[in-house]
Design an enzyme around this catalytic site. Sequence first.
Site, PDB file in Angstrom:
ATOM      1  N   ASP A 156     -41.190 -37.311   2.326  1.00 46.31           N
ATOM      2  CA  ASP A 156     -41.664 -38.411   3.155  1.00 46.31           C
ATOM      3  C   ASP A 156     -43.185 -38.277   3.236  1.00 46.31           C
ATOM      4  OD1 ASP A 156     -41.607 -40.522   5.082  1.00 46.31           O
ATOM      5  OD2 ASP A 156     -41.894 -39.017   6.638  1.00 46.31           O
TER       6      ASP A 156
ATOM      7  N   ASP B  86     -45.706 -40.224   5.809  1.00 44.43           N
ATOM      8  CA  ASP B  86     -46.257 -40.215   7.168  1.00 44.43           C
ATOM      9  C   ASP B  86     -45.616 -39.081   7.969  1.00 44.43           C
ATOM     10  OD1 ASP B  86     -47.828 -42.714   6.966  1.00 44.43           O
ATOM     11  OD2 ASP B  86     -45.883 -43.691   6.824  1.00 44.43           O
TER      12      ASP B  86
ATOM     13  N   LYS C 154     -34.916 -45.633   3.576  1.00 44.42           N
ATOM     14  CA  LYS C 154     -34.132 -44.535   4.161  1.00 44.42           C
ATOM     15  C   LYS C 154     -33.594 -44.948   5.519  1.00 44.42           C
ATOM     16  CE  LYS C 154     -37.935 -42.180   3.745  1.00 44.42           C
ATOM     17  NZ  LYS C 154     -38.991 -41.189   3.907  1.00 44.42           N
TER      18      LYS C 154
END
Lengths: 319, 319
Positions: A35, A37, A238
Site C-alpha cells: 500500500d 499512503d 482493496k
Amino acid sequence: MATQISQSTLKEKSQLLTPLNTQNLLDSVDAFLFDCDGVIWKGDSLIDGVSDTLDFLRSMGKKLVFVTNNSTKSRRQYAKKFHSVGISVSEDEIFSSSFAAAMYLKVNKFPKEKKVSLLEENVSLSSKLHTLNEEAMAAKPQVYVIGEEGILEELELAGFTPLGGPVGAVVVGLDQYINFYKLQYGTLCIRENPGCLFIATNRDAVGNLTDLQEWPGAGCMVGAICGTTQKDPIVVGKPSTFLMDFLLEKFNIPTSKMCMVGDRLDTDILFGQNSGCRTLLVFSGVTKESDLQDPSNQIHPEYMTTTLSDILHLANNKF
Amino acid sequence: MATQISQSTLKEKSQLLTPLNTQNLLDSVDAFLFDCDGVIWKGDSLIDGVSDTLDFLRSMGKKLVFVTNNSTKSRRQYAKKFHSVGISVSEDEIFSSSFAAAMYLKVNKFPKEKKVSLLEENVSLSSKLHTLNEEAMAAKPQVYVIGEEGILEELELAGFTPLGGPVGAVVVGLDQYINFYKLQYGTLCIRENPGCLFIATNRDAVGNLTDLQEWPGAGCMVGAICGTTQKDPIVVGKPSTFLMDFLLEKFNIPTSKMCMVGDRLDTDILFGQNSGCRTLLVFSGVTKESDLQDPSNQIHPEYMTTTLSDILHLANNKF
C-alpha cells in the site's frame, strides 16, 4: 521501532516482526505488495527508511508491486510521484483503484464511445445532420465520475470518454471537490437509468491526504451515494481481489509467495488475506495498535511492525 | 385519483382508500399527522386540494399535526412557509427533525454554553484573563452542525450555542452547501473526541427540494459521515419515535386515535407503525406504486391513495 508494540497484541493472532521471522518471510516470499499512503509516504512526505528498504528488497531479487486505493492519481501520475520522492518505480508495478475502475468497465465490455466527426468533406449539411443524428442515436452509454483526475485519465487510457448517450456507469472515488450538484447528478443517474452501474474505487474511511492530518477517504463520497440511492456499490479497489488478476497476469508468482504490506486492516490486510497472500501490518498509517486489539476487530494480519524499514533493520539484525 | 391504482397492490396488505373506509377512518381518528414534502407541497408548490382538505378535517374537529424530516427549517420558518402558501398552521402544530435534534440534546442534558463576558467593570486585566481562562477551562462542549439554518435556530431556541469547548455533538441534516471541509471537521470531531455524539436529523434518501425534481436528502450527508467514521448515528427524526413523546405531551390523544399520512415508506409509514398510529400512504411524493409492490419492500401502510385530497372527495363520496 518494532519493540515499542506491547506484548498484549501478541495475544491476538498476529506476530510481531522479529529478526527470525523476518528472515523466514524474506526466504519464503518472491513479491512484496505495498500500500502507498501510510506505508511508503504520508501525504507528500516519504516515511523514514522506505527508500533504503525498497532498494534492499530489490537487491534480494524481490518483485515490488504497489497496490493503492487512492483514486486521485492514475498509474502515470503515481510513477511521477514516486520519482519526485526519489524512488524509481515503473508504471507496470503500480495497480491503483483508478486503473481498477477502468479495467472493471473493460472486462465487463462496457461500450466505448464512438467519436462524432463534424469535419467530413464533400458532404451536404443535411446528410451531415443525418449522420450526426444516427451517431447520436447509436451513442454508447457514458461514464460519470465523482472523483479526481486519476480516474478520468485511466478511463481515457482504456478508451472510455465522458461523451455520448445516457450515463451507464457512475464511478465514485475520493473527491475533495465534492458538492451537492455532483451528488445529485450521480444519484439521478443511478436511480433513473435502469441498469446503470454504481462502481466504487474503494471505501477507505479516511486517509493521510496530507502528512499531518487524516482526511475523509472515498468511503465518504461512496457513503453519500449509498445514502441517496440505497444501493451497494461494486467495489473494485482493496479489499476486492479484482486487481489481483491483472497483477498475476503481469507477474508470474503464486499468491502464496506474495506478502501484502499495508496500514489498513479492512482494505490492505483483508485484500491480502482474500487473495491468499502473506500479510504484514505497519503502524505508520491510520491503524493504531488499539484498533487491532479492539474486540470488534476480526481482521488479524500474520505479522505486524511499526514501519516498513523494520524489515531492513531486522533482516540485518540491527535491533 | 385513487382509482388509478391497480388492483395488484391490493394483494399486499394495504387497502385502497374507498368512501366506506375513509368514513371509518374519519370516525375512528382524532388527529391526523402529516408529512409535508410530497404530501402538503412539492418544493414550494402546494399540492392540489390540500388546503380544502385541511379545512375539512379541522371543521370535523380533528387535530392536525405536521411531522417533517426536513431539517433545513425551524418550526418558526415552517409556520411562515405554511402561511406563505395560504394555510394557517401554528408553530405548536409543527414537529420538525431540527426541533428533534435540539430536544434530543436537551432531554439528554447536553451542557449549555456559558457565555464569556469581557465587559465587566472594575476588574483588572490580569483577573479578567484569569476569569477568561477559568471560563475556557470550564467551557461546555459545543455542537457542530452539518446542515442549514433550521437546525441552528432550533439549537439556539433550546439554549445551545456553537461556542465553547471541544465539540461534544455533531448534528447532521440536509445540507445543500456540503463540502469536503465540513465533512472533514464533522469526521474529526466524532473520531477524535471520545464520547462525541453523532446525531442525524433523518436519513431520507431523496426529497422534493424543488417541485419538479428529487434531490439528495439528509441520508446523503449522514451516509458520508457514516462512511468516514464507520459509526451509526442516533436518528431523531422519522422513523425514530423520539418526537412522539413531545407530540403526546402537547396533544392528549392516544396514538391509536392518530393517523400518520406520508409519502415515504421507510420514514413516514414506519414512524406511524412504530408509534402505534393508523397509516395512510399517498403517491404524491417520492414513493411509486411499484416501490410498494417491490418484493424487497417490507413496509405496508394500512391505507393508500394517490393524494391527500382524496380524503375530502371520498368523504363526500364524489368518486
